[in-house]
Scaffold this active site. Structure first.
Site, PDB file in Angstrom:
ATOM      1  N   ALA A 134      -4.761  -3.576   7.252  1.00  0.00           N
ATOM      2  CA  ALA A 134      -3.949  -2.375   7.053  1.00  0.00           C
ATOM      3  C   ALA A 134      -2.708  -2.710   6.232  1.00  0.00           C
ATOM      4  O   ALA A 134      -2.049  -3.722   6.462  1.00  0.00           O
ATOM      5  CB  ALA A 134      -3.537  -1.793   8.396  1.00  0.00           C
ATOM      6  N   ASP A 135      -2.405  -1.846   5.256  1.00  0.00           N
ATOM      7  CA  ASP A 135      -1.161  -2.012   4.506  1.00  0.00           C
ATOM      8  C   ASP A 135      -0.126  -1.032   5.048  1.00  0.00           C
ATOM      9  O   ASP A 135      -0.377  -0.312   6.010  1.00  0.00           O
ATOM     10  CB  ASP A 135      -1.394  -1.829   3.010  1.00  0.00           C
ATOM     11  N   SER A 136       1.035  -1.004   4.432  1.00  0.00           N
ATOM     12  CA  SER A 136       2.120  -0.172   4.962  1.00  0.00           C
ATOM     13  C   SER A 136       1.761   1.316   4.935  1.00  0.00           C
ATOM     14  O   SER A 136       2.133   2.058   5.845  1.00  0.00           O
ATOM     15  CB  SER A 136       3.418  -0.430   4.210  1.00  0.00           C
TER      16      SER A 136
END
Length: 77
Positions: free
Chosen positions: A32-34
């Site tokens: 997961a990214d931001s």
């Protein structure tokens, strides 16, 4: 609460719900990214009717961290 979280994560991050445990890391295990995390927080806020301040997100690294956080905010499973 874990089962609901698994469903939400599987849907948002295109992963298998069966692989998610309380120890699962959003970044390391799920990639997961931001932006993914921001969308997840919005979904959690809608689902559980809570507000999660941005400055508290840095402490929420695993699925278990989020579950504990929600429980501490008075959210019932």
């Amino acid at each position: 609460m874990l089962e609901k979280m698994k469903e939400m994560l599987a849907e948002q991050l295109n992963c298998e719900a069966s692989t998610i445990t309380p120890e699962t890391s959003f970044k390391d295990d799920l990639g997961a990214d931001s932006l993914d995390l921001f969308e997840l927080v919005m979904a959690l806020e809608d689902e559980y009717n809570v507000e999660i301040p941005a400055e508290e997100l840095t402490d929420l690294n695993t699925v278990g961290d989020v579950i504990d956080y929600l429980k501490n905010k008075g959210v019932e499973a």
